[in-house]
Each structure stands twice: as C-alpha cells, then as structure tokens.
Design an enzyme around this catalytic site. Structure first.
Site, PDB file in Angstrom:
ATOM      1  N   TYR A   1     -29.963  -5.487 -28.543  1.00 26.21           N
ATOM      2  CA  TYR A   1     -30.997  -5.354 -27.803  1.00 26.21           C
ATOM      3  C   TYR A   1     -32.288  -5.914 -28.350  1.00 26.21           C
ATOM      4  CZ  TYR A   1     -28.666  -2.865 -24.067  1.00 26.21           C
ATOM      5  OH  TYR A   1     -27.663  -2.656 -23.044  1.00 26.21           O
TER       6      TYR A   1
ATOM      7  N   LYS B   1     -16.603  -1.152 -32.644  1.00 28.96           N
ATOM      8  CA  LYS B   1     -15.700  -2.409 -32.371  1.00 28.96           C
ATOM      9  C   LYS B   1     -15.255  -3.116 -33.846  1.00 28.96           C
ATOM     10  CE  LYS B   1     -13.245  -5.040 -29.599  1.00 28.96           C
ATOM     11  NZ  LYS B   1     -11.995  -4.293 -28.714  1.00 28.96           N
TER      12      LYS B   1
ATOM     13  N   ASP C   1     -13.116   0.013 -26.296  1.00 27.55           N
ATOM     14  CA  ASP C   1     -12.181  -0.022 -25.232  1.00 27.55           C
ATOM     15  C   ASP C   1     -11.371   0.994 -25.107  1.00 27.55           C
ATOM     16  OD1 ASP C   1     -11.653  -1.315 -27.976  1.00 27.55           O
ATOM     17  OD2 ASP C   1     -10.101  -2.653 -26.879  1.00 27.55           O
TER      18      ASP C   1
ATOM     19  N   ASP D   1     -25.302   1.918 -24.011  1.00 30.67           N
ATOM     20  CA  ASP D   1     -25.973   2.013 -22.603  1.00 30.67           C
ATOM     21  C   ASP D   1     -24.637   1.864 -21.634  1.00 30.67           C
ATOM     22  OD1 ASP D   1     -27.704   1.419 -20.538  1.00 30.67           O
ATOM     23  OD2 ASP D   1     -27.955  -0.787 -21.391  1.00 30.67           O
TER      24      ASP D   1
END
Ligand code: NAD
Length: 337
Positions: free
Chosen positions: A123, A175, A209, A233
């Site tokens: 972001y 991740k 995930d 988010d």
C-alpha cells in the site's frame, strides 16, 4: 473534563450513521465534546480540498477522531484520503474485530480480532508500468516494502493487544514460502517478538491461503491474527462476512500520537440518502474509541445494547434481513441502554 474528539461525518451514508452514533453516545452519557470537521467529497464541495488543514489541525489537537466513510475524488488530490490520513498520523495498527452476535448465520462463536499493518506492504503506492517495444503498458509492477521497524511494531502491538484483552492465541499470517524477502522479514520479526511473550501467549503460524481456507471452515478456532497490509485488508472483509457483513464491523487506526475510528465499509452510494443504512459498524467503532479514551464502562453498556437488539432480530436493518430504518434501529438500541 470531557474528551474532545474530532467528528468527520464523511460521504454517502456517512452523515446519517455518524449522526445516529452521536445520538446513541449522548443517550448513553458518554463524556465527549465533538469537534465537527470535514473531509472527502463534503470537504471538496465546501472548501475545495479533500483533507482541509483545519481537519488535520483538529486531529493533531484532539488526537482522536471518529470518521464516517469517505469517497476519494477521482483524478485529484490524494490517491486515497484514508491512506493519506493514516500516513499523516502514522496510524500503523488497524484493529478489526469480528464477533458473532446475530443468530442464524452459518457460524456462531466467531470472535476474531484482525490486526493489520496499516502503513507498509503493497500500500505504499510505488507502482509503475514498464514499456516493452511500442507497448507503454507491456508490464506493471507494484512494490511491497516491509521494514524491520514496521514489522516489529505491528507484532508487538498485536501481542500487547492480545495480553491486554485476555486473548489466548496470536496467529502470524504470512506468505514467506513464496515472498521470501518481504514476507520473510515480516515472519522473522513476528517470531522474534513472539519469543518475548513465551509462556504468556500461545503463538502459531499460518500461510495466508491455508488461513483463508481454515477461516471459512473453522473460524471459531481463531483469536488474534496479525498480517501485512494487503492480506489483512482481504482477511478482515472475510471475517466481516463470517459474522453478518460489512455493516457490523468496526476498525480502529492506531498510532502513537493519534487514533482514528471508523467502520470497515465504504460510503454505500447505492443506499445513500434512503435512511436505511446500518449504523452498527460506526457505533462499535465509537465503542473502540470510548475504550481508547478511558470510557470503557460506557463502551460496554453500548455494546451490550447493540448486541441485545441484534440478537433479538426484531428491529434490524435491510442488510441483515430486517426492515428497520437507521433511525428505528438507533431508537431500539437507545431503548436497550
Ligand atoms: P461499500 O462498503 O460502500 O459498499 C459495499 C456494499 O455494502 C454496498 O452494497 C452497500 O450498500 C453495502 N453496505 C456497506 N455499508 C453498509 C451499511 N452500513 N449498511 C447497509 N449496507 C451497507 O463499498 P464500495 O461500494 O466498494 O465503495 C463505495 C465508496 O466508499 C468508494 O468511493 C470507496 O472509495 C469508499 N470507501 C471508503 C472507505 C473508508 O472511508 N474507510 C472504505 C471502503 C470504501
């Protein structure tokens, strides 16, 4: 002495849901002196500036704001006013609780607090196209930045929050198997901070995930989750959905010098001006705000009243399957105080 709080009604459904919230806080006897300020489209119309200096000055003075959703004008000013406010006050922790209250949903017993890093990751706004041959837009890249400083402070915030709120477990979401540098550093700092809390807080790690899958199969097992900006988010909208939707989930943007409280949802242009918006998310954001300024007893009273009306299901708004207006719902909550 009452606490001064900057009030930004916002755009779309913002003015009606913040007005309902102010009415509820007054009825509950919250000791707040509101400093009314503008931002978003309302501010562009009034003073031709999406974030007037007066609004920034007000938050600098009060250090606390309650904000309705803001529409970001396309093609001028900041990329996003919300992102700009977070940057201006270095509001690094975004705290989004999602709790099952409404009966009859797919899950009950969900009580998750998602702590999202609010200033870094994907972001930061560093994006560009890459020209190949004659094609100006042949490729695009977005840069994700994770700093040791930023990752350390968000993990520490999550652990301190978990301890202060009597939580049992913190899940570090990442991740790092694929994004070995940015996500790797985030996880490395999470593990380092977790060591400081050994024996005081249970810790686990989840690849994002797998976390998403488990959140829709066994959400009850999650407690506090900490994640980078984008994952946080996405997962926080997911957790909103688990408990009844965006109309119910609040979010606190916390920094060392200021804090801004708001709903997770946006301006809902499709229902703006109809008087049917669900004000619960802003009401619960106001409760986070009351906790923050040391009026926790009032916050608990308001939360109890909101939850009683939701559990009852007789006077709920359209997004939750009812037919009450914003005003009727607010009256019902006030009657329960
Ligand atoms: P949205 O959250 O405004 O609306 C999504 C859907 O949820 C709509 O169908 C809407 O009617 C419904 N909804 C949302 N809040 C509701 C409520 N309180 N009661 C009943 N129904 C509700 O998302 P969007 O349509 O993608 O965005 C609209 C605008 O909001 C955009 O300009 C966006 O930039 C802005 N936005 C602002 C914020 C913020 O200020 N924090 C956050 C998200 C989006």
């Amino acid at each position: 002495m009452s606490t001064r709080v900057t009030l930004i009604p916002g755009d779309g459904i913002g003015p009606s849901i913040t007005e309902a919230t102010v009415r509820l806080l007054d009825a509950a006897g919250a000791d707040i002196e509101w400093d009314h300020q503008l931002a978003g489209t309302a501010a562009v119309e009034a003073v031709n500036d999406p974030i007037p200096e007066a609004t920034i000055d007000s938050i600098r003075r009060t250090k606390v704001a309650l904000k309705g959703p803001l529409e970001t004008p396309v093609g001028k000013g900041f990329r996003s006013i919300n992102v700009a406010l977070r940057k201006a006050f270095d509001l690094y922790a975004n705290v989004r609780p999602a709790k099952s209250v409404l009966p009859g949903l797919r899950f009950d017993g969900v009580d998750i607090v998602l702590v999202r890093e609010n200033t870094e990751g994907l972001y930061i706004g560093v994006e560009n196209y890459i020209k190949i041959g004659n094609d100006e837009h042949a490729a695009a890249q977005s840069v994700a930045v994770v700093t040791r400083f930023g990752a350390e402070r968000i993990h520490r915030y999550a652990f301190e929050y978990a301890i202060a709120h009597g939580r049992k477990r913190v899940t570090l979401v990442h991740k790092a198997n694929i994004l070995k540098y940015s996500q790797g550093l985030f996880l490395e700092m999470g593990r380092l901070i977790a060591k400081e809390y050994e024996g005081r807080m249970e810790v686990e790690e989840r690849i994002v995930d797998a976390c998403a899958m488990e959140l829709v199969m066994r959400p009850e097992r999650y407690d506090v989750i900490v994640a980078t900006n984008l994952f946080g988010d996405i997962l926080s909208d997911l957790t909103s959905g688990l408990v009844g939707g965006l109309g119910l989930t609040p979010g606190a943007n916390i920094g060392d010098d200021a804090a801004i409280f708001e709903a997770v949802h946006g301006t809902a242009p499709d229902i703006a001006g109809k008087g049917i918006a669900n004000p619960t998310a802003v009401m619960l954001a106001a409760c986070q705000m009351l906790d923050h300024v040391g009026q926790g007893t009032r916050a608990q009273q308001i939360k109890n009243a909101v939850e009683a009306v939701l559990r009852d299901k007789k006077t709920i708004t359209g997004d939750l399957g009812g037919s009450a207006t914003t005003e009727q719902y607010t009256d019902a909550v006030i009657a329960r105080l």
